[in-house]
Design an enzyme around this catalytic site. Structure first.
Site, short mmCIF file in Angstrom:
data_model
loop_
_atom_site.label_atom_id
_atom_site.label_comp_id
_atom_site.label_asym_id
_atom_site.label_seq_id
_atom_site.Cartn_x
_atom_site.Cartn_y
_atom_site.Cartn_z
N TRP A 29 40.09 46.24 41.15
CA TRP A 29 40.53 47.17 40.09
C TRP A 29 39.34 47.46 39.20
O TRP A 29 38.57 46.55 38.88
CB TRP A 29 41.65 46.47 39.31
CG TRP A 29 42.20 47.21 38.13
CD1 TRP A 29 43.29 48.02 38.12
CD2 TRP A 29 41.73 47.18 36.78
NE1 TRP A 29 43.53 48.49 36.85
CE2 TRP A 29 42.57 47.99 36.00
CE3 TRP A 29 40.65 46.54 36.14
CZ2 TRP A 29 42.39 48.19 34.64
CZ3 TRP A 29 40.46 46.74 34.78
CH2 TRP A 29 41.33 47.56 34.04
N SER A 95 38.41 40.43 43.90
CA SER A 95 39.14 40.47 42.64
C SER A 95 40.64 40.69 42.89
O SER A 95 41.30 39.85 43.50
CB SER A 95 38.55 41.54 41.72
OG SER A 95 39.04 41.43 40.41
N MET A 96 41.17 41.82 42.45
CA MET A 96 42.58 42.12 42.66
C MET A 96 42.94 42.06 44.15
O MET A 96 44.06 41.71 44.52
CB MET A 96 42.87 43.50 42.08
CG MET A 96 44.33 43.89 42.15
SD MET A 96 44.64 45.47 41.33
CE MET A 96 46.40 45.57 41.68
N ASP A 224 31.55 34.55 35.47
CA ASP A 224 32.51 35.65 35.58
C ASP A 224 33.38 35.67 34.32
O ASP A 224 34.20 34.78 34.11
CB ASP A 224 33.36 35.44 36.83
CG ASP A 224 34.21 36.65 37.18
OD1 ASP A 224 34.58 37.40 36.26
OD2 ASP A 224 34.51 36.83 38.37
N HIS A 253 31.14 39.02 37.47
CA HIS A 253 32.24 39.39 38.36
C HIS A 253 31.79 40.25 39.53
O HIS A 253 32.17 40.00 40.67
CB HIS A 253 33.30 40.13 37.54
CG HIS A 253 34.60 40.34 38.25
ND1 HIS A 253 35.33 39.32 38.80
CD2 HIS A 253 35.31 41.49 38.49
CE1 HIS A 253 36.43 39.81 39.35
NE2 HIS A 253 36.44 41.11 39.17
#
Length: 272
Positions: A29, A95-96, A224, A253
């Site tokens: 995202w 991530s997402m 992160d 991140h």
């Protein structure tokens, strides 16, 4: 085949490149499948078939008003895998996208999947509560949604700097990468951008971890600030039987762009 239909008819934009064993890259995202530029080139040059797709509400996929839950996202991933009749698949979720892998495995099983990679992933559970004291306070997600509603464009520009660890001194990515990330982010539906903060911020994937019955690699940066490593990468590695954890010291991140060569090397070694 540029589009695959999800179960509810939403068009999912898919890029299918190369030959060899398939690798499906699941984006973070608020970006699109194109965020994997560095990884796509490396995997293609190593002889893999690379599939990227835009999550519903993002990029060139359909932008429905509803459906931004992980059960739906997992079923969308299943539609891509089954629509292309993929087998012996390696799933890489950033991530997402790590949440998609967790929920896909628990809803659809691992019969078509050979390996899984969680990169800076939100799994197993981000939200801070009594059961998850190392998590992120819910007010952080509410503030993100407030900023997106007020000025999504300003939010995306400031978010990208945190995402890649850009500060007064540190410049881990170029201005070009920041501009590119902004372009990918503004392609998303504002509704999807807001609803997905709730999805990745509050979905509990801890019950899904038992479904990881395949070799799993977890990669996460220790610096992160978007998805802190303790409730995510470290917790996932503890909760997934036999998982291998690689921590990237002092990395933010956006590992796919800050240290692409290192990430590509670790990916290729694990996939081989």
């Amino acid at each position: 085949m540029a589009y695959i239909d999800a179960k509810d008819g939403t068009k999912l934009h898919v890029k299918d490149m190369g030959q060899g064993r398939p690798v499906v890259l699941i984006h973070g995202w608020p970006l699109t499948g194109d965020m994997f530029e560095y990884q796509t080139v490396a995997l293609l040059e190593a002889g893999y078939r690379v599939i990227t797709y835009d999550r519903r509400g993002f990029g060139q996929s359909g932008h429905p008003a509803t459906g931004y839950t992980y059960d739906t996202f997992a079923d969308d991933l299943a539609s891509v895998i089954e629509g292309l009749d993929l087998r012996d698949v390696s799933l890489v979720g950033f991530s997402m996208g790590g949440g998609e892998i967790a929920r896909y495995l628990s809803r659809h099983g691992a019969s078509r999947i050979s390996k899984a990679v969680l990169v800076a992933s939100v799994a197993p559970y981000l939200l801070k509560d009594e059961s998850n004291p190392d998590g992120v306070d819910g007010s952080v997600f509410e503030d993100m949604k407030k900023q997106i509603r007020e000025d999504r464009f300003a939010f995306l520009q400031s978010f990208a700097k945190t995402f890649y660890g850009v500060g007064l001194v540190s410049r881990p990515v170029s201005q070009g990468v920041l501009d590119w990330s902004f372009v990918l982010g503004v392609m998303a539906s504002p509704k999807a951008t807001i609803d997905c903060v709730t999805a990745f911020g509050t979905t509990d994937f801890r019950p899904d971890l038992a479904a990881f019955t395949i070799p799993t690699l977890v990669v996460h940066g220790t610096a992160d600030k978007t998805v802190p490593i303790d409730p995510s990468g470290r917790a996932a590695a503890k909760g997934i039987a036999g998982a291998k954890l690689i921590e990237y010291d002092s990395e933010p991140h956006g590992l796919f762009a800050t240290v692409p060569d290192r990430l590509n090397k670790d990916l290729l070694e694990f996939l081989a």
